[in-house]
Write a protein that holds these residues in place. Structure first.
Motif, PDB file in Angstrom:
ATOM      1  N   SER A   1       0.841  -1.195   0.000  1.00 15.09           N
ATOM      2  CA  SER A   1       0.000   0.000   0.000  1.00 15.09           C
ATOM      3  C   SER A   1       0.874   1.242   0.000  1.00 15.09           C
ATOM      4  O   SER A   1       2.045   1.209   0.401  1.00 15.09           O
ATOM      5  CB  SER A   1      -0.914   0.000   1.230  1.00 15.09           C
ATOM      6  N   GLY A   2       0.305   2.325  -0.446  1.00 18.51           N
ATOM      7  CA  GLY A   2       1.049   3.587  -0.497  1.00 18.51           C
ATOM      8  C   GLY A   2       0.195   4.660  -1.136  1.00 18.51           C
ATOM      9  O   GLY A   2      -1.023   4.705  -0.957  1.00 18.51           O
ATOM     10  N   PHE A   3       0.858   5.533  -1.916  1.00 21.38           N
ATOM     11  CA  PHE A   3       0.155   6.645  -2.547  1.00 21.38           C
ATOM     12  C   PHE A   3       0.549   6.728  -4.011  1.00 21.38           C
ATOM     13  O   PHE A   3       1.729   6.558  -4.359  1.00 21.38           O
ATOM     14  CB  PHE A   3       0.470   7.965  -1.839  1.00 21.38           C
ATOM     15  N   VAL A   4      -0.446   6.986  -4.841  1.00 23.72           N
ATOM     16  CA  VAL A   4      -0.246   7.094  -6.285  1.00 23.72           C
ATOM     17  C   VAL A   4      -0.934   8.364  -6.763  1.00 23.72           C
ATOM     18  O   VAL A   4      -2.107   8.591  -6.441  1.00 23.72           O
ATOM     19  CB  VAL A   4      -0.833   5.866  -7.016  1.00 23.72           C
TER      20      VAL A   4
ATOM     21  N   ARG B   1      -3.430   0.436  -3.215  1.00 22.52           N
ATOM     22  CA  ARG B   1      -3.081  -0.835  -2.569  1.00 22.52           C
ATOM     23  C   ARG B   1      -3.286  -1.964  -3.575  1.00 22.52           C
ATOM     24  O   ARG B   1      -4.213  -1.929  -4.385  1.00 22.52           O
ATOM     25  CB  ARG B   1      -3.983  -1.059  -1.353  1.00 22.52           C
ATOM     26  N   PHE B   2      -2.408  -2.940  -3.545  1.00 20.32           N
ATOM     27  CA  PHE B   2      -2.711  -4.163  -4.277  1.00 20.32           C
ATOM     28  C   PHE B   2      -2.696  -5.351  -3.340  1.00 20.32           C
ATOM     29  O   PHE B   2      -2.082  -5.352  -2.286  1.00 20.32           O
ATOM     30  CB  PHE B   2      -1.829  -4.359  -5.511  1.00 20.32           C
ATOM     31  N   PHE B   3      -3.448  -6.361  -3.748  1.00 19.25           N
ATOM     32  CA  PHE B   3      -3.587  -7.618  -3.009  1.00 19.25           C
ATOM     33  C   PHE B   3      -3.412  -8.719  -4.041  1.00 19.25           C
ATOM     34  O   PHE B   3      -4.347  -9.102  -4.724  1.00 19.25           O
ATOM     35  CB  PHE B   3      -4.970  -7.658  -2.358  1.00 19.25           C
ATOM     36  N   LEU B   4      -2.195  -9.191  -4.177  1.00 19.64           N
ATOM     37  CA  LEU B   4      -1.839 -10.078  -5.279  1.00 19.64           C
ATOM     38  C   LEU B   4      -1.289 -11.406  -4.777  1.00 19.64           C
ATOM     39  O   LEU B   4      -0.522 -11.449  -3.812  1.00 19.64           O
ATOM     40  CB  LEU B   4      -0.794  -9.423  -6.181  1.00 19.64           C
ATOM     41  N   SER B   5      -1.682 -12.457  -5.455  1.00 16.20           N
ATOM     42  CA  SER B   5      -1.136 -13.783  -5.188  1.00 16.20           C
ATOM     43  C   SER B   5      -0.184 -14.150  -6.317  1.00 16.20           C
ATOM     44  O   SER B   5      -0.504 -13.965  -7.493  1.00 16.20           O
ATOM     45  CB  SER B   5      -2.254 -14.821  -5.089  1.00 16.20           C
TER      46      SER B   5
ATOM     47  N   THR C   1      13.527  -4.189  -0.809  1.00 19.74           N
ATOM     48  CA  THR C   1      12.617  -5.295  -1.129  1.00 19.74           C
ATOM     49  C   THR C   1      11.182  -5.018  -0.718  1.00 19.74           C
ATOM     50  O   THR C   1      10.293  -5.823  -0.999  1.00 19.74           O
ATOM     51  CB  THR C   1      13.097  -6.595  -0.456  1.00 19.74           C
ATOM     52  N   THR C   2      10.944  -3.891  -0.079  1.00 21.21           N
ATOM     53  CA  THR C   2       9.572  -3.557   0.332  1.00 21.21           C
ATOM     54  C   THR C   2       9.097  -2.237  -0.252  1.00 21.21           C
ATOM     55  O   THR C   2       8.066  -1.722   0.162  1.00 21.21           O
ATOM     56  CB  THR C   2       9.475  -3.492   1.868  1.00 21.21           C
TER      57      THR C   2
ATOM     58  N   HIS D   1       4.476   0.347  -0.405  1.00 25.91           N
ATOM     59  CA  HIS D   1       5.356  -0.258   0.589  1.00 25.91           C
ATOM     60  C   HIS D   1       4.680  -1.469   1.225  1.00 25.91           C
ATOM     61  O   HIS D   1       3.455  -1.619   1.177  1.00 25.91           O
ATOM     62  CB  HIS D   1       5.699   0.745   1.700  1.00 25.91           C
ATOM     63  N   ILE D   2       5.488  -2.309   1.833  1.00 28.30           N
ATOM     64  CA  ILE D   2       4.982  -3.408   2.661  1.00 28.30           C
ATOM     65  C   ILE D   2       5.209  -3.022   4.114  1.00 28.30           C
ATOM     66  O   ILE D   2       6.343  -2.708   4.502  1.00 28.30           O
ATOM     67  CB  ILE D   2       5.717  -4.725   2.376  1.00 28.30           C
TER      68      ILE D   2
END
Length: 1376
Positions: free
Chosen positions: A769-772, A801-805, A897-898, A933-934
């Protein structure tokens, strides 16, 4: 309707192996799937079939509903890709069908502990079909979406698929087949999901509970007043119900609660009951089967109650013979194990899985498990519906705050059928109403527990044998769960007083639970049951003691003497389902307090007393005053008056728009939610009949014809025999359907390859999540632009925010492929971007992929098209940069990495067509940029989602170890970069994507006889098309390099390309201190001036004549050599039209690091090196170099550099030692840096000594260290225009070098006319202004502008030629 031809062989199956091995059958011979050769011969499955070593290809015969299939037929099925929902890649198996399909066969041997699974005598080798698909293969839209897969959902899926419509089935639970259902208590508890409000009594508000796996097979909904038990799984509650087919009493159907179309025409439903019977084939327990003690006791009790005439055997959908069912699926006869309530593993139960759903699959329906539908949104202009669901696969449930918020969806173009069960369907409609769908206010009202009552006749005087077993017991079988009924629905004045009493069986997994409960349960209703004698009481006591000591299966024990009762009656239909904090809450208000229930309990007590037992209520009733139902109905009830004022749906299940008569087109409920009253009977027959009626009505309204063609014998390991028309018809080129077909094809190939090779995989889920910031002007691809966008987005609350598998289906291929690919599925949310939220399907993830644009950099990249809820498609590109800046800093490694730098752009057709095109994303118009960011909490959840997949435990362990090793090696390789293995020159040329060979190579002989070379390139574009406009441009490289710094083959657009297309004939000197063998002969910059004069003489004589002056571009020590020649008069200034000096001209001044080297130690570096290794220092090296050179290589690991400039390239280290760091590493691409030895030679110690002296004192010098920049010599430069530029980050020479020259020229000749210019290039170092990947846009243009100004005049305007470089820019090939 399109029909696939399946005559002949079909390709191999996609069958997940749930054990360590998988076997196929080839006429009784076991095959190992990886070798395809016999390993353990077994007798043929059918004694009438003789093994044939070369059986003919299978020919599928039409199925005519006979009891036995055709003779053995060899099948090599084509995979339906319905796999991996259990997160297990599937091996290829060759199957042969005799009297069984590949999915089911008769077990020849059994024991007490055996599980009746499938085709082999060895249960370890059991395998099962998969007719569902991984969500990664979900299409964006279907004609029809069916929610749920129980009776209502199954009917809708089958019938709509038979109309030729494309059908998507979304099921919350997992796909399991007979042989996979839990049998042990511990396994059963793992599949238990408890949700709702735990509210003992009738006063307490209760506590919200949510425990267990939400996709678990057994779902207990606790509520206020009553509880419910339903099932999750492909097949719904049919997987665990008691199979009793009992049509509703017609007096019940005629009650006023029903719509007039039904209550006034109750006989009409008979035709639909008949349709259901034809599919499910209910039958009574056969008379010639073993007698069942529990059935005999129920008959005795019926007679004791005076209801002997009301007793009869029920019709049930249990199979009592082998053979294919009505849909063509091969069934087996029941082993009478009594396991119905947890799932029958013997393959005898006609669930919707093996009937309606198998039929739907065969007609092209696509099914997806682990998909919990949350709500439905109606699209404008009649474009159908969006069905939003939470995908529980890939361990996404670990992100509890996201799983129900960041929803995925699928588009139903024409219709949505809700068949999720009364509670789930009502919940979906309630939430849909809250989200804006116009639905009647009656939604959630009028629910019923169907008058269910569960009780036990404990420790009777006869053995009942009602405890299920995990294997068959031929001499004393338990039987199906329910086989008999006392049907009291027709002898009452009021239909509401009707009821049925049925006997039951408790499955093996709950046997010990039942014993504990009965031994300790309060609230028992005791009678003497005729046990008046001491002997009777003693026997009863011994039975109790025997069960307690020897367990529930002790023959003669109290548990074996316990009868199980299930009553269905009529309750008050006053239950309500509502949403509290977005969670469903059940509130039953009538069952436990009704006088009718007391009357029924009295009957049970009398019936129990008649057989000498004790009536024990179910634990909910005894402890909390609540009943439990397994038949919840209502919640979206049919309206009694045809409007939304009295119900949610009309008589065919269509959902009303508010309180009027108008309904939503294509929004139909087909499950128990539409039933407006308790039925007083097992409801699934009525549910199915109403569903058949509703689907038929919809089909007729749309002029759709439901095919009645019989299926051939189904091979669920193969391909469907039919496909929807839209899947068969080729899509139009460049259409959305075409792009989706390509995407699906590529994804299917990935999955197929993993299956064919029995590959292990790895997956995880990530939330960032973050800001775009949404701004089309943010085009630059640099960190500062992303940071700016982030700051603006943060200030404007533009959250993203993304929620990805991520799933790597074949981990070995992922780790060994240069891009380390995985597949992305999930959602991206950014309200600032129109169309949000966005659905992500079949995206690409790259794990530590080598960044070809930055040396020593490994990126984690995310590339995918995404589709918004408005149908708009955009492209998402994000990358995490893990480079040398993380060296020796765990904190920076975590940050790298985050931290994801993202760009959202317009979708361009074919953007993702070539997965190897790393820069395709640059071609779309930029819409937004930002940073995600994570956080630590999400990272912990992400780690928990890392799950290996594989067909065996060993493969999964190996996959986990391989993934961890790869991740650790790459992370530590960058974290410990100074100590990582040195990178030596490669043996082959790599990524020479722009070989720029000269048109001519001229030998140049200087006045002292030294031979060098000059490379010549003719212009590739001529201004105005007139050859007279060609101008000569002479370019001079620095020391130790040659023409390749200007004609670099490893970048797509080099300096020679640039100036040749601007109309210049380009000459590049390869002089005596460059990359030539002659450079070892102690020549210096002062000597090199002779080569430069000779080159100019050759240009003047051969190209354009003496009258045409030549413009010169000179770099570093080439520029110093030029200054020496011009200052001492060797190179006449009147031959030259102007000069561009890169980094230095006549005042070389070392940067701090080089100055420190010059000043350090009592012995100068050049002399020290000469003593140790001779007079030549070569920038190239190799592992077998001399001991001294290898020692230098190792020591250079410690050469002081900022972390971001650290690398492991030995040649780069050596160049930095002798010259200083020549570039900002981030400006080079990987190919250039990896092969830097090919572009660097070496330096002789004589030259090095002169360079050290010049740079220390700041003057160009002769070989005798005499300064040449005297006022008299500088006067020779009068009238010549100069451009001096220097990289701001130059670590070789100080920026003061050009500043001092600029000041000297201005002080000597004045500043009028703008003849002298100086420029500092930010973000660049020493050589990267020429060799950098982006130099074509950051440096070359301002140099060309100066050259054009001087050579062609102030008014000249450069016109971009439409050549291959222009096309490369348009297509993004050079847009780094």
């Amino acid at each position: 309707m399109a029909t696939l031809q399946v005559n002949g062989t079909i390709s191999p199956p996609l069958t997940p192996a749930l054990e360590s091995e998988v076997t196929g059958l080839d006429d009784g011979v076991h095959l190992k799937p990886d070798l395809g050769r016999p390993v353990t011969p077994q007798r043929p499955i059918s004694p009438q079939i003789t093994p044939d070593p070369t059986p003919p290809p299978r020919t599928v015969e039409p199925f005519h509903n006979t009891e036995q299939p055709a003779a053995a037929q060899k099948v090599q099925p084509m995979p339906p890709l319905g796999i991996l929902n259990n997160e297990i890649p599937v091996p290829v198996v060759e199957q042969t069908q005799t009297s069984q399909t590949a999915s089911q066969a008769r077990t020849k041997t059994s024991s007490k502990k055996s599980k009746v699974r499938s085709t082999t005598a060895d249960d370890r080798l059991a395998s099962h079909p998969r007719i569902s698909k991984p969500v990664e293969l979900l299409r964006g839209s279907y004609d029809v979406v069916v929610i749920g897969s129980g009776y209502g959902g199954g009917v809708a899926a089958s019938r709509m698929a038979r109309t030729g419509q494309s059908v998507c089935v979304l099921e919350r639970g997992k796909e399991r087949w007979p042989g996979e259902y839990p049998e042990r208590t511990v396994d059963t508890l793992k599949e238990l999901h408890v949700s709702g409000v735990l509210a003992p009594g009738t006063v307490l508000k209760g506590k919200t509970v949510e425990e267990g796996d939400p996709t678990g097979m057994y779902h207990m909904i606790v509520g206020r007043g009553q509880n419910a038990i339903v099932a999750n799984g492909l097949g719904g509650t049919s997987l665990i119900n008691a199979n009793v087919f009992m049509p509703a009493d017609k007096r019940t159907l005629a009650m006023s609660a029903w719509p007039p179309e039904i209550r006034n025409n109750v006989d009409e439903l008979d035709a639909y009951y008949k349709k259901v019977e034809e599919v499910l084939e209910p039958e009574e327990y056969p008379d010639d089967f073993p007698k069942l003690k529990k059935l005999e006791m129920l008959k005795t009790q019926a007679e004791a109650l005076g209801y002997g005439d009301k007793f009869h055997k029920v019709r049930q959908t249990t199979r009592f013979r082998d053979g294919p069912n009505s849909c063509g699926y091969e069934m087996m006869a029941s082993k009478l194990t009594g396991q119905d309530a947890t799932g029958v593993n013997d393959g005898s139960k006609n669930t919707t899985l093996v009937t309606y759903l198998a039929d739907a699959w065969n007609w092209g329906a696509e099914m997806f498990c682990g998909c919990e539908v949350r709500y439905i949104e109606k699209l404008k202009n009649g474009d159908g519906y969006l069905v939003y669901f939470a995908w529980h696969g890939r361990s996404r449930g670990r992100f509890k705050e996201n799983i129900m918020g960041d929803l995925m969806w699928v588009h139903a173009k024409k219709a949505v059928f809700l068949g999720a069960g009364s509670i789930a369907t009502t919940e979906i409609l309630l939430r849909s109403k809250a989200m804006g769908l116009d639905v009647s206010d009656e939604v959630g009202q009028g629910m019923s527990g169907n008058g269910d009552i569960l009780a036990f006749g404990y420790n009777t005087d006869k053995t009942v044998n009602a405890i299920g077993r995990d294997g068959p017991k031929s001499y004393d079988p338990v039987g199906p769960c329910i086989t008999g009924v006392i049907d009291c629905r027709t002898n009452t004045a009021n239909p509401l007083d009707g009821f049925v009493i049925e006997e039951g069986a408790v499955p093996h997994a709950l046997a010990n639970v039942l014993q504990f409960m009965l031994d300790h349960m309060p609230g028992s209703v005791k009678g003497d049951g005729g046990k008046s004698t001491v002997l009777d009481r003693t026997q009863a006591t011994l039975s109790l003691f025997g069960s307690k000591v020897l367990g529930p299966y002790f023959k003669g024990g109290a548990i074996q003497k316990t009868q199980i009762y299930l009553i269905m009656s009529h309750d008050s239909n006053q239950a309500v389902l509502s949403l509290e904090d977005d969670k469903p809450v059940l509130e039953f208000q009538g069952v436990a307090r009704s006088n009718h229930v007391k009357y029924l309990n009295g009957l049970l007590a009398k019936a129990t007393e008649a057989v000498g037992g004790t009536l024990v209520q179910n634990p909910w009733y005894a402890l909390m005053g609540q009943e439990v139902t397994v038949h919840p109905v209502g919640g979206a009830c049919m309206a009694s008056d045809g409007t939304g004022k009295t119900g949610v749906t009309n008589h065919v299940g269509a959902v009303f728009m508010g309180e009027g008569k108008e309904t939503h087109d294509g929004l139909i409920v087909t499950d128990a939610a539409v039933i407006p009253t308790a039925l007083g009977a097992n409801p699934f027959a009525t549910i199915s009949a109403l569903a058949e009626r509703s689907v038929e009505a919809y089909a007729k309204s749309k002029n759709l014809s439901i095919s009645t063609e019989k299926n051939s014998l189904l091979n669920l390991f193969g391909e469907p025999q039919h496909l929807p028309d839209e899947f068969v018809t080729p899509p139009l080129p460049d259409s959305e359907a075409s792009f989706e077909a390509t995407s699906l094809s590529q994804a299917s190939e990935v999955v197929q390859d993993a299956i064919d090779t029995e590959a292990a995989g790895m997956g995880f889920t990530e939330v960032m999540s973050g800001f775009v910031h949404y701004d089309k002007r943010l085009k630059a691809d640099d960190i500062e632009t992303y940071k700016l966008a982030y700051r603006i987005g943060e200030s404007r609350c533009e959250n993203a925010r993304f929620f990805l598998s991520v799933q790597a289906f074949d981990l070995d291929k992922t780790l060994h492929h240069h891009q380390h690919r995985g597949m992305l599925t999930g959602t991206f949310v950014c309200p600032a971007i129109p169309g949000s939220p966005f659905m992500v399907q079949r995206g690409e993830f790259n794990l530590f992929a080598l960044d070809n644009k930055a040396p020593g950099t490994r990126n984690l990249t995310y590339d995918f098209d995404m589709k918004g809820t408005d149908g708009r498609k955009l492209h998402f590109h994000g990358y995490k940069v893990v480079d040398a800046s993380v060296a020796l800093s765990p904190k920076d490694l975590w940050r790298a990495t985050t931290t994801l730098y993202i760009t959202v752009s317009e979708h361009t057709p074919g953007l993702c067509a070539n997965l190897d095109d790393e820069d395709a994303w640059r071609r779309g118009t930029v819409l937004a940029k930002g940073i995600l960011h994570i956080n630590m909490k999400d990272f912990k959840s992400e780690v928990e989602t890392m799950v290996p997949t594989g067909s065996s435990t060993i493969k999964r362990l190996k996959a986990a170890a391989s993934f961890l090793t790869f991740f650790t090696r790459n992370s530590l390789g960058l974290l410990l970069a100074p100590f990582s293995k040195l990178q030596y020159p490669s043996q082959s040329y790599d990524n020479y994507n722009n070989p720029t060979e000269p048109d001519r190579s001229l030998e140049i002989v200087a006045s002292d006889g030294v031979k060098t070379y000059m490379k010549v390139w003719e212009p590739t574009s001529i201004p105005g098309g007139d050859p007279a406009n060609i101008r000569n441009l002479f370019m001079i490289p620095g020391a130790s390099v040659d023409h390749q710094i200007y004609a670099l083959p490893t970048i797509p657009f080099n300096a020679v390309n640039y100036f040749a297309r601007a109309g210049y004939r380009v000459f590049v000197s390869v002089h005596r201190i460059g990359q030539l063998k002659v450079a070892e002969q102690n020549f210096t910059t002062y000597d090199t001036r002779l080569d430069l004069r000779a080159c100019l003489e050759r240009i003047r004589s051969d190209y354009g004549g003496p009258e045409q002056k030549i413009y010169i571009i000179a770099h570093c020590m080439g520029s110093v050599a030029l200054s020496a020649g011009m200052l001492d008069g060797t190179v006449p200034a009147d031959w030259i039209s102007g000069v561009t000096c890169s980094q230095v001209f006549m005042n070389p001044i070392w940067g701090p690091a080089n100055m420190a080297k010059v000043m350090a130690g009592p012995v100068p570096m050049d002399r020290l090196y000469t003593l140790l290794a001779g007079s030549w220092f070569d920038c190239e090296t190799h592992p077998d170099d001399s001991l001294v050179q290898r020692a230098i290589n190792q020591l250079l690991r410690l050469y002081p550099q900022s972390r971001k400039e650290m690398c492991s390239n030995a040649a780069c280290h050596r160049a930095s030692l002798v010259f200083g760091r020549c570039w900002n590493h981030r400006n080079l691409n990987e190919a250039t840096h990896r092969q830097i030895d090919r572009f660097f030679g070496g330096v002789n110690m004589t030259l090095l000594r002169l360079l050290m002296r010049q740079g220390k004192e700041g003057h160009v010098m002769t070989n005798d260290f005499e300064p040449l920049d005297t006022p008299g010599n500088v006067e020779r430069l009068r009238g010549l225009p100069f451009l001096l530029f220097v990289g701001r980050d130059n670590a070789v020479l100080s920026t003061e070098a050009t500043e001092r020259t600029y000041e000297a020229l201005c002080d000597t000749f004045g500043t009028d006319g703008g003849r002298y210019r100086r420029r500092v290039v930010h973000g660049y170092g020493h050589l990267d202004p020429w060799m950098g990947r982006n130099a074509w846009k950051d440096v070359y243009p301002f140099v060309r502008e100066e050259v054009d100004r001087v050579v062609r005049g102030e008014g000249y305007v450069f016109e971009e030629p439409d050549d291959r470089f222009a096309r490369m820019k348009r297509e993004g090939v050079v847009l780094y």
